[in-house]
Design a protein around this motif. Structure first.
Motif, mmCIF file in Angstrom:
data_model
loop_
_atom_site.group_PDB
_atom_site.id
_atom_site.type_symbol
_atom_site.label_atom_id
_atom_site.label_comp_id
_atom_site.label_asym_id
_atom_site.label_seq_id
_atom_site.Cartn_x
_atom_site.Cartn_y
_atom_site.Cartn_z
ATOM 1 N N UNK A 19 57.261 104.057 -25.949
ATOM 2 C CA UNK A 19 56.415 103.433 -26.976
ATOM 3 C C UNK A 19 55.755 104.493 -27.850
ATOM 4 N N UNK A 20 55.233 104.028 -28.974
ATOM 5 C CA UNK A 20 54.454 104.879 -29.868
ATOM 6 C C UNK A 20 52.976 104.680 -29.574
ATOM 7 N N UNK A 21 52.257 105.781 -29.465
ATOM 8 C CA UNK A 21 50.829 105.747 -29.188
ATOM 9 C C UNK A 21 50.112 106.332 -30.398
ATOM 10 N N UNK A 22 49.444 105.474 -31.169
ATOM 11 C CA UNK A 22 48.736 105.915 -32.374
ATOM 12 C C UNK A 22 47.424 106.579 -31.979
ATOM 13 N N UNK A 23 47.251 107.830 -32.378
ATOM 14 C CA UNK A 23 46.077 108.623 -32.047
ATOM 15 C C UNK A 23 45.246 108.839 -33.321
ATOM 16 N N UNK A 24 43.990 108.433 -33.288
ATOM 17 C CA UNK A 24 43.061 108.687 -34.389
ATOM 18 C C UNK A 24 42.297 109.956 -34.033
ATOM 19 N N UNK A 25 42.210 110.899 -34.973
ATOM 20 C CA UNK A 25 41.539 112.152 -34.648
ATOM 21 C C UNK A 25 40.644 112.610 -35.784
ATOM 22 N N UNK A 26 39.697 113.454 -35.406
ATOM 23 C CA UNK A 26 38.806 114.116 -36.361
ATOM 24 C C UNK A 26 38.696 115.568 -35.918
ATOM 25 N N UNK A 27 38.924 116.472 -36.855
ATOM 26 C CA UNK A 27 38.812 117.895 -36.546
ATOM 27 C C UNK A 27 37.418 118.384 -36.885
ATOM 28 N N UNK A 28 36.911 119.315 -36.083
ATOM 29 C CA UNK A 28 35.600 119.923 -36.319
ATOM 30 C C UNK A 28 35.713 121.415 -36.008
ATOM 31 N N UNK A 29 34.655 122.142 -36.297
ATOM 32 C CA UNK A 29 34.572 123.577 -36.020
ATOM 33 C C UNK A 29 35.803 124.329 -36.546
ATOM 34 N N UNK A 30 36.062 124.158 -37.844
ATOM 35 C CA UNK A 30 37.185 124.824 -38.528
ATOM 36 C C UNK A 30 38.530 124.524 -37.887
ATOM 37 N N UNK A 31 38.719 123.301 -37.424
ATOM 38 C CA UNK A 31 40.000 122.880 -36.874
ATOM 39 C C UNK A 31 40.240 123.284 -35.437
ATOM 40 N N UNK A 32 39.220 123.789 -34.744
ATOM 41 C CA UNK A 32 39.409 124.207 -33.355
ATOM 42 C C UNK A 32 38.921 123.165 -32.349
ATOM 43 N N UNK A 33 38.306 122.102 -32.813
ATOM 44 C CA UNK A 33 37.825 121.035 -31.944
ATOM 45 C C UNK A 33 38.369 119.721 -32.495
ATOM 46 N N UNK A 34 38.977 118.920 -31.617
ATOM 47 C CA UNK A 34 39.584 117.666 -32.056
ATOM 48 C C UNK A 34 39.040 116.518 -31.214
#
Length: 160
Positions: A111-126
């Motif tokens: 199956x496909x698992x849709x992941x919602x994400x937000x990056x923080x700390x200059x792209x080093x924290x998700x």
């Protein structure tokens, strides 16, 4: 005629400047790739009323350059792979894991698992949130991942 030409030149210049800034803004906020090794983290606090510190866990997510993913858990007896497949970056806030195998959540296999994400700390924290059939369609699961980078020198306190 001169006023009309001047007006067109000013409008074209304005459009060029706006387009340039829009491209820079879009490129800086939309990741080209999430590739790399990510370590799951969690917040830990000594008291329930105090905010916690972000601590690393024993889980890794490897997002490969060619679009494959592998979830690894480190255990006292050694590391094991608990999930694998491919992934596609959909937008600046979602990606889809196409799950080939998952021993933790077998219902995700194929199956496909849709992941919602937000990056923080200059792209080093998700910060990631997603829904799984085990929990229910109205409940979000949340995860925090910190990108692992190579240090500039070899650590002296490494345990092998």
């Amino acid at each position: 005629m001169k006023a009309r030409s001047l007006f067109i030149a000013v409008v074209c210049s304005f459009m060029g400047v706006v387009n340039s800034y829009a491209q820079d803004w879009f490129n800086s906020t939309t990741p080209e790739s999430l590739k790399g090794v990510w370590q799951m983290c969690f917040y830990s606090s000594s008291l329930p009323a105090l905010p916690g510190e972000l601590k690393p866990s024993n889980s890794l997510k490897i997002l490969g350059e060619s679009g494959e993913f592998t979830n690894v858990v480190m255990m006292p007896a050694g590391a094991i792979i608990i999930g694998s497949g491919t992934y596609t970056l959909n937008s600046d806030s979602t990606y889809t894991e196409h799950v080939k195998k998952n021993i933790h959540l077998p219902s995700l296999e194929g199956k496909d698992n849709l992941m919602h994400f937000e990056l923080a700390e200059n792209g080093t924290l998700m910060f990631v949130k997603f829904k799984t059939p085990e929990v229910g369609d109205d409940v979000w699961s949340h995860e925090i991942w910190r990108k692992i980078e190579m240090p500039s020198s070899y650590p002296t306190d490494i345990v092998r």
